[in-house]
Each structure stands twice: as C-alpha cells, then as structure tokens.
Design an enzyme around this catalytic site. Sequence first.
Site, short mmCIF file in Angstrom:
data_model
loop_
_atom_site.label_atom_id
_atom_site.label_comp_id
_atom_site.label_asym_id
_atom_site.label_seq_id
_atom_site.Cartn_x
_atom_site.Cartn_y
_atom_site.Cartn_z
N SER A 9 28.26 32.98 21.87
CA SER A 9 27.85 31.94 22.81
C SER A 9 28.42 32.23 24.19
O SER A 9 29.64 32.29 24.37
CB SER A 9 28.34 30.57 22.33
N HIS A 34 23.50 33.65 22.51
CA HIS A 34 23.31 32.21 22.32
C HIS A 34 23.64 31.52 23.66
O HIS A 34 24.73 31.67 24.20
CB HIS A 34 24.22 31.69 21.21
N ASP A 36 23.79 27.99 25.76
CA ASP A 36 23.90 26.53 25.63
C ASP A 36 23.58 25.83 26.94
O ASP A 36 24.30 25.98 27.93
CB ASP A 36 25.32 26.16 25.20
N MET A 38 23.25 22.26 28.72
CA MET A 38 23.64 20.85 28.55
C MET A 38 23.34 20.06 29.82
O MET A 38 23.55 20.57 30.93
CB MET A 38 25.15 20.76 28.29
N HIS A 67 19.71 27.15 23.25
CA HIS A 67 20.00 25.89 22.57
C HIS A 67 20.02 24.78 23.63
O HIS A 67 20.95 24.68 24.42
CB HIS A 67 21.37 26.03 21.88
N MET A 69 20.57 21.24 24.82
CA MET A 69 21.21 19.94 24.54
C MET A 69 20.85 19.02 25.70
O MET A 69 21.69 18.66 26.52
CB MET A 69 22.72 20.14 24.40
N MET A 138 24.58 21.95 13.68
CA MET A 138 25.82 21.78 14.45
C MET A 138 26.98 21.50 13.49
O MET A 138 26.93 20.56 12.70
CB MET A 138 25.70 20.62 15.45
N ASP A 176 26.47 26.50 14.23
CA ASP A 176 26.95 26.48 15.61
C ASP A 176 28.14 25.54 15.76
O ASP A 176 27.99 24.32 15.68
CB ASP A 176 25.79 26.04 16.52
C1 DX5 Z 1 28.56 23.44 21.46
C2 DX5 Z 1 27.66 24.63 21.61
C3 DX5 Z 1 28.16 25.83 20.94
C4 DX5 Z 1 29.49 26.33 21.45
C5 DX5 Z 1 30.20 26.92 20.27
O1 DX5 Z 1 27.91 22.30 21.87
O2 DX5 Z 1 26.37 24.35 21.08
O3 DX5 Z 1 27.20 26.89 20.97
O4 DX5 Z 1 29.40 27.30 22.45
O5 DX5 Z 1 31.49 27.21 20.67
P1 DX5 Z 1 32.63 27.51 19.61
O6 DX5 Z 1 32.21 28.73 18.85
O7 DX5 Z 1 33.82 27.75 20.49
O8 DX5 Z 1 32.79 26.31 18.75
ZN ZN Z 2 24.96 26.09 20.85
#
Ligand code: DX5
Ligand code: ZN
Length: 219
Positions: A9, A34, A36, A38, A67, A69, A138, A176
């Site tokens: 990620s 990956h 993220d 947000m 991903h 969010m 998740m 994840d």
């Molecule tokens: C959290 C993200 C994850 C995050 C995972 O909301 O969706 O992808 O980057 O990070 P770690 O591996 O540190 O839990």
């Molecule tokens: Zn993620």
Amino acid sequence: MKNTLIAPSVLSADFANLRPDIEMINESQADWFHIDIMDGVFVPNISFGMPVLKAITQYAKKTIDVHLMIVEPDRYITTFKSLGADILTVHYEACTHLHRTLQAIKAEGMKAGIAINPHTNVALLEDVINDTDLVCMMSVNPGFGGQKFIENTYKKITQLKAIIERNNASTLIEIDGGVTDQNARKLVEAGADVLVAGSFVFSSDNPAATIANLKEITK
Ligand code: DX5
Ligand code: ZN
C-alpha cells in the site's frame, strides 16, 4: 503451491519522495500497487487524490489496484480509468446501487471490486458475487495505515470462500489492514488470494526483502 498476490500500500510510502518507493515496488516481487483514496467523509482521513495518482501511475509498472474510501464513487469511475486504474474497488457501505456501480466499472474496462468494513457481514455479497472480481475485506477500520489486525477476519474469509465456491465465482479475496509476517500464512490458509501490506513493508529496513519474505511464506 499457491501464488498469493502481494499488494504494497502506497499509503505508507514516503510522500515527499515517492518515486524511489515506486521503483522499489516495480523491481520487487510485489504483484500490485494498492492505492488508497480517502475523502474525509466516508473515512475520517484524507489521503491523496488525482494528481498524485497520476504521478504514481506514470512510473508504476504493475497492476494498479485502487481502493476508494469515498462517498458516491460513481462520480469518479471514468476519471480513475483515465488515471490508470486496472482494478477499481468501491465500498459496499458507500453504494446505494452497488450492482449498477459494478457494471459501470466493468463498462470502463476495469476489474470491479467491493470493499467491506469489519462490521459488514459477507452474506450481503451473495447476490453480487458473480459480478465481482475482487472482495477487499477490511481487517481494520478503514482510514489509516498501521492499525491492529482484527482477528474476526479469519472467520469472515472462510464464510466468503464458501459463498464464492457455492456460486462458482472466480472472485479474489483481498485482505487489507494489519497484515504482517505473523498472520500472512494463516490468512492464505483461510482462503485469502491477495494481501495488502502498508506499514509492515514500508517501516521495515528493507521493504523489497519484506515483500519477498511475504511472497515466500504465503506460497
Ligand atoms: C486502510 C487502507 C489500507 C492501509 C493498510 O484504510 O485501506 O490499505 O494502507 O495499511 P497497513 O498495512 O499498515 O494496515
Ligand atoms: Zn486499502
């Protein structure tokens, strides 16, 4: 022997100097990037948006697993396609017309994923599983890297695997949040196909070696 896919990620990469981290992933045994996204509404954090994703995909040479969010993800499906997303994952909890959203993602030529929060029961996916290329389960509450893995996840993987098999679907199970060398093997044994790892990879002394180790222990 299983080919478990490893998806570092980028959320835990060095945002002040992203390119070396992108090159590290390119040259490593990682399978996917990956990413993220947000919005500060669906989750209580804002990560980064389109210009940063564009900068990443300019150099990234592997599958781009995005991903989202964010609320109302339908607004941005075309945009993420144009920015280089190969897989676009939306949250179950953010979609009123999830089936329509999945079709719209596929119509753009991307793989369609559904992410589910820790409280969301996998049984809710039964009627869309054949339309879903990936379920991003998740294993922490979304919004931040570096959180503690939620143990209830193993049970959910087993339940989801049963739904996938019952429907003869080819959906991949991605885990994840909180993935480390301590739980990776057990997650794969429960039925995981893809492991996302952020802080575990990037806070290690040698991220490429950490990725190689995750790959090795999940064979
Ligand atoms: C959290 C993200 C994850 C995050 C995972 O909301 O969706 O992808 O980057 O990070 P770690 O591996 O540190 O839990
Ligand atoms: Zn993620």
